[in-house]
Enzyme design. Structure first.
Site, PDB file in Angstrom:
ATOM      1  N   THR A 136       0.895  -1.154   0.000  1.00  0.00           N
ATOM      2  CA  THR A 136       0.000   0.000   0.000  1.00  0.00           C
ATOM      3  C   THR A 136       0.932   1.202   0.000  1.00  0.00           C
ATOM      4  OG1 THR A 136      -0.112   0.194   2.403  1.00  0.00           O
ATOM      5  CG2 THR A 136      -1.768  -1.231   1.383  1.00  0.00           C
ATOM      6  N   HIS A 137       0.551   2.261  -0.669  1.00  0.00           N
ATOM      7  CA  HIS A 137       1.412   3.448  -0.811  1.00  0.00           C
ATOM      8  C   HIS A 137       2.763   3.101  -1.430  1.00  0.00           C
ATOM      9  CE1 HIS A 137      -1.510   5.345   1.941  1.00  0.00           C
ATOM     10  NE2 HIS A 137      -1.452   4.179   2.580  1.00  0.00           N
ATOM     11  N   SER A 142      18.568  -1.517 -26.221  1.00  0.00           N
ATOM     12  CA  SER A 142      18.880  -0.108 -26.452  1.00  0.00           C
ATOM     13  C   SER A 142      19.835  -0.007 -27.630  1.00  0.00           C
ATOM     14  CB  SER A 142      19.521   0.456 -25.191  1.00  0.00           C
ATOM     15  OG  SER A 142      20.352   1.552 -25.506  1.00  0.00           O
ATOM     16  N   LYS A 152      20.872  -3.393 -22.063  1.00  0.00           N
ATOM     17  CA  LYS A 152      19.488  -3.043 -21.713  1.00  0.00           C
ATOM     18  C   LYS A 152      18.443  -4.067 -22.124  1.00  0.00           C
ATOM     19  CE  LYS A 152      17.938   0.813 -20.596  1.00  0.00           C
ATOM     20  NZ  LYS A 152      17.045   1.024 -19.525  1.00  0.00           N
ATOM     21  N   GLU A 170       5.205  -0.719 -21.634  1.00  0.00           N
ATOM     22  CA  GLU A 170       5.188   0.749 -21.675  1.00  0.00           C
ATOM     23  C   GLU A 170       4.126   1.245 -22.651  1.00  0.00           C
ATOM     24  OE1 GLU A 170       9.197   2.413 -22.316  1.00  0.00           O
ATOM     25  OE2 GLU A 170       9.977   0.707 -21.213  1.00  0.00           O
ATOM     26  N   GLN A 206     -20.078  12.491 -37.367  1.00  0.00           N
ATOM     27  CA  GLN A 206     -19.111  11.731 -38.156  1.00  0.00           C
ATOM     28  C   GLN A 206     -17.723  11.753 -37.498  1.00  0.00           C
ATOM     29  OE1 GLN A 206     -18.963  12.273 -42.597  1.00  0.00           O
ATOM     30  NE2 GLN A 206     -17.005  13.260 -42.157  1.00  0.00           N
TER      31      GLN A 206
HETATM   32  N1  ARG Z   1     -20.478  10.193 -43.479  1.00  0.00           N
HETATM   33  C1  ARG Z   1     -21.536  10.420 -42.550  1.00  0.00           C
HETATM   34  C2  ARG Z   1     -21.140   9.908 -41.170  1.00  0.00           C
HETATM   35  O1  ARG Z   1     -20.213   9.172 -41.044  1.00  0.00           O
HETATM   36  C3  ARG Z   1     -22.753   9.714 -42.980  1.00  0.00           C
HETATM   37  C4  ARG Z   1     -24.018  10.502 -42.808  1.00  0.00           C
HETATM   38  C5  ARG Z   1     -23.980  11.751 -43.560  1.00  0.00           C
HETATM   39  N2  ARG Z   1     -25.261  12.367 -43.570  1.00  0.00           N
HETATM   40  C6  ARG Z   1     -25.431  13.531 -44.173  1.00  0.00           C
HETATM   41  N3  ARG Z   1     -26.608  13.984 -44.163  1.00  0.00           N
HETATM   42  N4  ARG Z   1     -24.455  14.179 -44.739  1.00  0.00           N
HETATM   43  O2  ARG Z   1     -21.771  10.265 -40.187  1.00  0.00           O
END
Ligand code: ARG
Length: 494
Positions: A149-150, A271, A277, A284, A316
């Site tokens: 702990t800690h 390395s 190394k 990571e 989108q």
């Molecule tokens: N490319 C658009 C998206 O990925 C699809 C819908 C686009 N609709 C529109 N009315 N331009 O969301």
């Protein structure tokens, strides 16, 4: 014929490139084709489109390529697909493809379909990592390791008990993902642009063809909501965080300072300058990916914030964050599984780390309470005095306890003496653990049972995943069969 229609002049190349989702649509292209197919089948079934016309469209769609050519210029794959159909079949035929649907309901549907697969992939990586944790528990679970702990040594525990802690956190990740699956597995189709459509589509039929278990009922909600994407990024972020904590321990434990584990070379890098190394680079990266996934989650939230209803192109911009986040989390879990399974335990080093460092002191204190009737606070003070004396004199706690407990306890108001054998037993790490009486604790005697329970958990996760996968495969097979039934008519027509 350009399906954009006559309303606007050509977009500028810059604006088109800026607003296009083509670069990211490859991920959903196959699903977009399936949605188009299901929609066409439903149009024909409803008598909204002539069977022969529908059959020609379905045949084209069934053979359409989901490949996005580099440099292809279109607003998105939805537009490119319909344009390709019009180019191939003529507008009198392919011009019915978008009857009663919109890219708005279509894209939401395709994303949900793709996300189902991504959730399944993430959960199966979780199960893979869990099973790697259990394989280590089976092999080396009984080895005692320091518990912290800690980041200071607190109490010894078993290696298995430590592995179970990670296992159980990952189990919640799997559960969160599978719970979201039921909210994702609903169809927006039939919502069209936002209000639904006068076209007499059977929404449930379309949903069934696409393997959905129900509908996103309200059509505005169906096209506008992306909270499911935020939820997916949330559980992906939490899973990535859990993975980063495990990764951090692999890094620490494999350092010379701890020296508790040796990582397999296949997960390490050397390395370019220091010949000696061995860097835990895979861990990571898994630690770093959590940061990227959180970034994606924050981006999705920020894009969605205060967005007015219904569809806006802003939505989108969320989609690529969704895929990147869930893929990063899945990849981290998956690579960690291999790292965990192949790591070796440095037992000698662990053994000296858990012996004689006073980390079982509470065992002696608890004995003074349970067997000698002293209050815990007084017992805590007595043992604390002994620990201080041990640190000051440099002699082990058990020696100091044997020689000084009587005096220290007398000074603190209640003289007790305990014999050497009892003291040694109370402070011995293995016996200390064997006296743990609470469920879920580190008592080595419950280890096998705890392993078996968790093996059953993995089996149950895997069986849920197989059921989901089987449902998806069956629904796609049904859709293909229905489409084939329709396209066979083309031959009799042509
Ligand atoms: N490319 C658009 C998206 O990925 C699809 C819908 C686009 N609709 C529109 N009315 N331009 O969301």
């Amino acid at each position: 014929m350009d399906i954009r229609g006559p309303r606007l002049r050509k977009p500028s190349d810059e604006a088109l490139a800026f607003t296009s989702s083509m670069a990211d649509d490859g991920r959903i292209a196959r699903k977009v084709i399936l949605v188009n197919l299901a929609h066409m089948v439903a149009l024909v079934r409803a008598g909204e489109v002539d069977r022969k016309v529908g059959a020609r469209c379905a045949k084209f769609l069934a053979g359409a390529s989901a490949e996005i050519l580099p440099g292809a210029k279109a607003e998105d794959f939805h537009q490119q697909l319909e344009q390709a159909a019009v180019d191939a079949l003529g507008v009198e035929t392919a011009g019915f493809i978008n009857y009663g649907k919109s890219r708005n309901d279509q894209v939401a549907t395709a994303i949900r379909m793709e996300l189902r697969d991504s959730i399944i992939a993430l959960v199966s990586s979780v199960a893979g990592l869990q099973s790697a944790l259990l394989s280590q528990a089976r092999k080396h679970g009984a080895v005692l390791v320091p518990g912290y702990t800690h980041l200071q040594r607190a109490q010894p525990t078993t290696f298995a008990h430590h592995l179970f802690a990670h296992f159980d956190a990952f189990q919640r990740d799997a559960e969160r993902a599978l719970q979201l699956y039921t909210r994702v597995n609903l169809s927006p189709m039939g919502s069209a642009a936002m209000t639904g459509t006068s076209v007499k589509l059977d929404r449930r039929y379309v949903a069934g063809l696409l393997g959905f278990s129900g509908l996103v009922r309200n059509s505005m909600d169906a096209v506008s909501s992306r909270d499911f994407a935020v939820e997916a990024l949330s559980f992906a972020a939490i899973a990535a965080l859990d993975a980063s904590r495990l990764a951090e321990e692999l890094i620490l434990w494999s350092s010379a300072e701890f020296g508790f584990i040796e990582l397999d070379d296949s997960y390490a890098a050397s390395s370019s300058i220091m010949p000696q190394k061995k860097n835990a680079v895979t861990a990571e990266m898994a630690r770093a990916k959590a940061g990227s996934v959180i970034g994606g989650l924050v981006a999705a939230c920020a894009i969605l914030k205060a967005l007015p209803y219904s569809y806006n192109l802003d939505l989108q911009e969320i989609t690529p964050h969704l895929w990147r986040g869930i893929d990063d989390a899945t990849a981290s879990l998956s690579v960690l599984a291999g790292m965990v399974a192949s790591a070796s335990l440095m037992k000698g080093r662990l053994n000296s780390a858990v012996s004689g460092d006073g980390s079982t002191a509470v065992g002696l204190a608890n004995y003074l309470v349970s067997e000698r009737g002293i209050s815990f606070r007084q017992a805590h003070a007595m043992v604390g005095e002994l620990v201080r004396a041990s640190a000051e004199s440099g002699s082990p706690l058990q020696e100091v306890a044997v020689s000084r407990l009587a005096r220290v306890s007398a000074d603190l108001g209640k003289k007790v003496s305990v014999d050497r054998v009892t003291i040694e037993s109370l402070l011995d790490p293995q016996r200390f653990l064997e006296r743990i009486a609470t469920k879920g604790g580190a008592n080595p005697r419950s280890m096998l049972r705890e392993i078996r329970q968790r093996e059953a958990v993995i089996t149950s996760t895997r069986s849920s995943l197989s059921t989901l996968k089987a449902e998806l495969t069956a629904s796609e097979r049904r859709l293909r069969a229905t489409t084939d039934g329709l396209t066979r008519e083309v031959k009799s027509v042509d």
